[in-house]
Design a protein around this motif. Structure first.
Motif, PDB file in Angstrom:
ATOM      1  N   ASN A 881     -44.736  -7.457 -76.486  1.00  0.00           N
ATOM      2  CA  ASN A 881     -43.385  -7.881 -76.097  1.00  0.00           C
ATOM      3  C   ASN A 881     -42.325  -7.191 -76.956  1.00  0.00           C
ATOM      4  O   ASN A 881     -41.317  -6.672 -76.456  1.00  0.00           O
ATOM      5  N   GLY A 900     -43.416  -5.038 -71.318  1.00  0.00           N
ATOM      6  CA  GLY A 900     -42.993  -6.410 -71.050  1.00  0.00           C
ATOM      7  C   GLY A 900     -43.927  -7.127 -70.097  1.00  0.00           C
ATOM      8  O   GLY A 900     -44.250  -8.313 -70.287  1.00  0.00           O
ATOM      9  N   ALA A 903     -47.111  -8.046 -71.889  1.00  0.00           N
ATOM     10  CA  ALA A 903     -46.916  -9.200 -72.772  1.00  0.00           C
ATOM     11  C   ALA A 903     -46.911 -10.497 -71.985  1.00  0.00           C
ATOM     12  O   ALA A 903     -47.588 -11.474 -72.351  1.00  0.00           O
ATOM     13  N   ALA A 904     -46.146 -10.534 -70.871  1.00  0.00           N
ATOM     14  CA  ALA A 904     -46.046 -11.763 -70.081  1.00  0.00           C
ATOM     15  C   ALA A 904     -47.401 -12.173 -69.531  1.00  0.00           C
ATOM     16  O   ALA A 904     -47.767 -13.353 -69.540  1.00  0.00           O
ATOM     17  N   ARG A 915     -43.696 -18.858 -75.183  1.00  0.00           N
ATOM     18  CA  ARG A 915     -43.511 -17.417 -75.399  1.00  0.00           C
ATOM     19  C   ARG A 915     -43.670 -16.636 -74.101  1.00  0.00           C
ATOM     20  O   ARG A 915     -43.116 -15.538 -73.964  1.00  0.00           O
ATOM     21  N   ALA A 919     -41.022 -13.939 -72.896  1.00  0.00           N
ATOM     22  CA  ALA A 919     -41.409 -12.595 -72.462  1.00  0.00           C
ATOM     23  C   ALA A 919     -40.842 -12.266 -71.084  1.00  0.00           C
ATOM     24  O   ALA A 919     -40.343 -11.156 -70.829  1.00  0.00           O
ATOM     25  N   GLU A 922     -37.193 -11.480 -71.461  1.00  0.00           N
ATOM     26  CA  GLU A 922     -36.984 -10.121 -71.950  1.00  0.00           C
ATOM     27  C   GLU A 922     -37.237  -9.098 -70.857  1.00  0.00           C
ATOM     28  O   GLU A 922     -36.514  -8.093 -70.730  1.00  0.00           O
TER      29      GLU A 922
END
Length: 990
Positions: A881, A900, A903-904, A915, A919, A922
């Motif tokens: 992320n 991104g 990360a998600a 989180r 993510a 973002e």
């Protein structure tokens, strides 16, 4: 014997109409005394009458009555609310039950029975329940107690019957008494009879009033069969102080001593045993010496010798009152009362009393019951079959026993033999109970059926056993080994140190060099439990050397094993490893499989601290298997729990969960509440690793409660800290703050500096979430300083890392960069790859804050790779992320989108929903920067909102929904998602 009371009307259903004064006047004029059924052949008739079968129905001229002699309420009467409520419930004319309105108040001399009876009488009269009170003192403990016939005479004369008209002693007198009371009831009157200071049922039974009249009886004996019984106990401490002050101010309203020194007043009340008579005597003595400070009087009474001498004001004496009670006993009862003073502890069981008396248990139990009925002893409220004595009565019993021994050589020998029998009894039973607490393989004593029964006996007798250890050197030596396992099991760690210190002195006095090494070893183990590691090290090194001198290889192995634990507590990990390797090898030489399993277990714990997790896993699996071979369920539970901790460090959370659950269940089987608490605490950490935060919360709460039960303050502190971490995961930061503060305070109480340092670190994380950044900075600086003090490099590194996060919150990015670099270097020194990765990630965030995006990119890539090596998927996802935000800062938006999304996806798979929400948020900003169409951006914001909702973060979810429905561009802010803060998660190793 005087009778008295107010002539007030009785409020009662079905009473006759008319004013009380008019009814009483009619009663006097008519003189309707009902003597039906009485034989008054020798009585004189003043008026006229009819005789049938020697029964006279008589009518007398009006005679004065004495129904108002109840003394005024006593000065300083206080407390007793429950007792008063009970008595008034018995006397209430509108009570629901149909039984007699008779309350029997019993209790030992000086406890305030008479005062309570008077107070209850006044309270009942204020309610207009009685038209008069008859009072008779039965003088039950005088040399010549009043007989029932004398009491009846006094009561009849108070009722207005002239002396010359009284029937002779016998049934006629009782019949006349009842007839008088029946006549008054017909006139609507209700009288209260107070029979004070009774010593036998025969004194009271003829005085019990008929009909709806009431009665209060006071006695030092439990007089059954008369009415509702109530035991009067000593005052509560605050009520005793209030009585003392009232008594002093009754003599001098300006007496300031209680108010000036309330602590001394409390000590004085305690020295008086919270006994009203003792307090009244003390107040009288203080009144005679107005300049005497309460503290001086308390000191004088506080000594065990001659305390009864200090409770004699010339008119009243506690010793005299006790003498009266003792004289009423049979010789056998008196003898047992004196012998009970030889018990070294605060209470005694029936079997122990039988040993003391050298009598069969049933006969002893009958004697004990009669002493309890006389209120010279009492049954302990918590455990059936145990007996105790008030401190002042115990002092009196000691006086009596000493006087008996001073009568000659034979009585002294008899008492010495009784004491020796009792000491031997305690030692024998302790040694028998201890066999049920040892590892399998040792023969079990048949005195106890199982471990649970043995523990129950130890729990009941612990104070007696500790007191017995002080009686003779041999008793101290024998009990030090018999009590060791139990005291460790129940976490009575200070007692464990004391009994081993006594044993060490005993070895010197008895010149017993053979057992000295074992005592030093046990003392070292006891000091370990109290975290006195330096003292433990000295004791265990001494034990090891003595074992080597005597050639006791098994004993030497045990000393080496405990030495390893002491060195571990001092964070001398390499030395601890050497000690434990030596212990294991020596156990293998002697074929002691149980000991070898213990050494492997401790080796596993030490290897974890050296971050050799795979080696630790092997050691703990070996320990577990050996315990299973020998059938050592308790040792197996400890191995499973430590195994779970190693598995967590390897991020194998599902396996760790299974290990801790198994440990918990085995601890429950063996009845080890302390071990169970540790397993629950570590289980909570495993659940947190699986993002099952609600379950983790429950586990830590259970651990906290169990540690509170066992009195393990250190364990409770660890549970509170982990509870705080779980609350942080649930975004309940205020509650988390309270939990961490509680943990910190408890660690400060126990002097556990390393534990306190860890809590300060986690406390700082909670303060950051509450946006109290300056307070967070202070907390992390404190944690760093304390970890430096204890030489905990890993803990210091974690504090530096969190300190950097706090500095970033304060926009002090250069200082933050230095902090994260320091953390990284320290983690590299200790070989802590996972936490090094955390430091790299946060270092990258600081670089982003300084807009050094290339450096940030390198830092996040390094963090990602290290997290991958360590198998930390959550940490890797956060690194991805932050890589995305770094790419975005460099304008490399396509790579930022890929990072991104990665990360998600990873965070969602980990079920780290908060989180995940961050993510997706973002990613939405990155998609906007990449010029993606509105539908893609909106979907990302909606995914963010859904994730926040699952995390219970309603405020953040609402913000993401607002962005999804807005056409405005959200500006990127860097860094967007920091790494997980470094936590000092408290694990509990066995």
């Amino acid at each position: 014997m005087v009778v008295g009371g107010k002539n007030n009307s009785a409020k009662r259903k079905g009473k006759k109409s008319g004013k009380p004064q008019q009814r009483q006047a009619r009663a006097r004029e008519a003189a309707e005394n009902d003597f039906r059924g009485a034989d008054f052949a020798h009585s004189q008739v003043l008026g006229y009458g009819t005789m049938t079968a020697n029964t006279y129905v008589q009518q007398y001229a009006p005679v004065p009555t004495a129904l108002d002699a109840l003394p005024p309420p006593p000065v300083g009467f206080t407390g007793r609310e429950d007792d008063l409520a009970y008595i008034l419930g018995v006397l209430d004319p509108d009570r629901s039950d149909e039984g007699p309105a008779v309350a029997v108040l019993s209790g030992w001399g000086g406890v305030g029975k008479t005062t309570l009876a008077y107070a209850a009488g006044h309270a009942a009269q204020k309610r207009d329940w009685f038209t008069g009170v008859l009072l008779v003192d039965l003088r039950g403990y005088d040399t010549r107690p009043a007989q029932a016939e004398e009491a009846l005479e006094a009561l009849l004369r108070s009722l207005g019957v002239p002396h010359e008209h009284l029937p002779p002693p016998g049934a006629g007198r009782e019949a006349l008494y009842r007839s008088q009371l029946n006549a008054r009831q017909e006139e609507g009157e209700r009288l209260l009879v107070v029979a004070d200071n009774a010593s036998a049922i025969a004194q009271v039974q003829p005085l019990v009033p008929p009909g709806h009249h009431g009665m209060l009886v006071t006695s030092r004996l439990r007089l059954t069969g008369l009415g509702r019984m109530r035991t009067v106990n000593r005052l509560q401490p605050e009520d005793a102080v209030a009585l003392l002050e009232a008594a002093l101010k009754n003599n001098d309203p300006d007496d300031p001593r209680v108010g000036q020194d309330p602590a001394a007043a409390e000590r004085l009340a305690s020295a008086c045993g919270y006994l009203p008579l003792a307090l009244q005597i003390t107040a009288a003595l203080l009144a005679q010496d107005p300049g005497q400070p309460l503290s001086e009087r308390a000191d004088a009474l506080g000594g065990t010798d001659g305390i009864l001498d200090g409770l004699d004001d010339g008119e009243r004496s506690l010793r005299t009152m006790f003498d009266q009670s003792l004289e009423r006993l049979t010789p056998q009862e008196q003898d047992l009362f004196r012998l009970l003073a030889l018990n070294p502890g605060p209470n005694i069981s029936t079997p122990a009393a039988a040993v003391l008396a050298d009598q069969p248990q049933p006969a002893t139990e009958r004697l004990l019951a009669r002493l309890a009925a006389s209120h010279l002893i009492e049954r302990t409220p918590a455990v059936r079959g145990r007996w105790q004595m008030h401190d002042l009565l115990l002092a009196y019993a000691h006086e009596q026993a000493t006087a008996a021994m001073d009568r000659g050589r034979a009585p002294r020998r008899r008492y010495d033999q009784a004491r020796d029998r009792l000491i031997h009894h305690y030692i024998q039973y302790a040694e028998a109970a201890d066999t049920h607490l040892d590892p399998p393989g040792r023969p079990l004593s048949a005195r106890f059926t199982d471990r649970e029964q043995a523990l129950e006996w130890f729990d009941a007798e612990r104070e007696n056993l500790m007191a017995t250890a002080h009686t003779t050197p041999q008793a101290g030596l024998d009990l030090s080994s018999a009590l060791g396992s139990y005291l460790k099991w129940r976490r009575h760690l200070q007692d464990h140190v004391v009994v081993n210190a006594l044993a060490l002195d005993a070895c010197t006095k008895l010149n017993d060099t053979r057992r000295k090494a074992a005592v030093w070893n046990n003392l070292g183990g006891a000091l370990l439990g109290l975290r006195r590691f330096e003292d433990a090290l000295h004791a265990l090194e001494t034990a090891r050397d003595l074992y080597q001198q005597t050639g006791d290889t098994n004993g030497e192995a045990t000393a080496w094993n405990n030495l390893g634990s002491a060195l571990l507590g001092l964070r001398r990990f390499d030395d601890a490893l050497h000690a434990l390797d030596t212990a294991r090898d020596l156990y293998q030489q002697t074929g002691n499989t149980n000991g070898e399993a213990t050494a492997w277990n401790n080796l596993g714990t030490t290897l974890q601290d050296l971050r050799r997790f795979d080696d630790a896993l092997h050691a703990l699996e070996t320990a577990r298997d050996l315990c299973q071979q020998t059938g050592d369920t308790h040792g197996e539970a400890t191995a499973w729990n430590n195994l779970g901790n190693a598995l967590k460090r390897l991020r194998r959370f599902e396996d760790a969960l299974h290990a801790h659950q198994t440990a918990r269940d085995l601890y429950q089987q063996t009845g080890d509440t302390h071990g169970e608490a540790a397993a629950w605490n570590d289980l909570g950490n495993a659940l947190a690793g699986l993002c099952r935060f609600d379950d983790a919360l429950h586990a830590h709460q259970t651990a906290r409660d169990l540690h509170q039960q066992t009195g393990d303050t250190n364990g409770e502190a660890a549970a509170w800290n982990n509870l705080g971490n779980a609350l942080q995961d649930l975004r309940r930061f205020d509650d988390a703050l309270h939990a961490h503060q509680t943990a910190r305070d408890l660690h400060q109480q126990t002097g556990n500096t390393n534990g306190e340092a860890g809590v300060w670190n986690d406390l700082g994380n909670a303060l950051r979430e509450l946006r109290r950044f300056d307070d967070a900075l202070h907390a992390h600086q404190t944690a760093r300083h304390l970890h430096q003090q204890t030489g905990n490099t890993n803990g210091e590194a974690a504090a530096w890392n969190n300190l950097g996060n706090a500095l970033q919150d304060l926009r002090r990015f250069d200082d933050a960069l230095h902090a994260h670099q320091t953390a990284r270097h320290l983690h590299q020194q200790t070989g802590n790859t996972n936490d090094e990765a955390t430091a790299w990630n946060n270092l990258g965030n600081a670089c982003q804050g300084l807009r050094r995006f290339e450096d940030a990119l390198h830092a996040h890539q390094t963090a990602r790779d290290l997290h991958q090596q360590a198998g930390d998927t959550n940490g890797e996802a956060i690194a991805w992320n932050n890589l995305g935000t770094a790419y975005r800062g460099l304008g490399r938006v396509d790579e930022a989108v890929v990072a991104g999304k990665q990360a998600a996806a990873m965070l969602a798979a980990e079920r780290d929903w908060f989180r995940t929400g961050e993510a997706w948020g973002e990613l939405a900003i990155t998609l906007t920067a990449a010029g993606a169409d509105t539908a893609q951006v909106r979907e990302a914001w909606e995914q963010s909102a859904q994730a926040y909702t699952q995390a219970g973060a309603d405020e953040e979810a609402a913000a993401s929904r607002e962005h999804a429905n807005s056409t405005e561009t959200v500006e990127a802010q860097v860094p967007a998602v920091a790494d997980l803060p470094a936590r000092d998660v408290a694990s509990e190793s066995g």
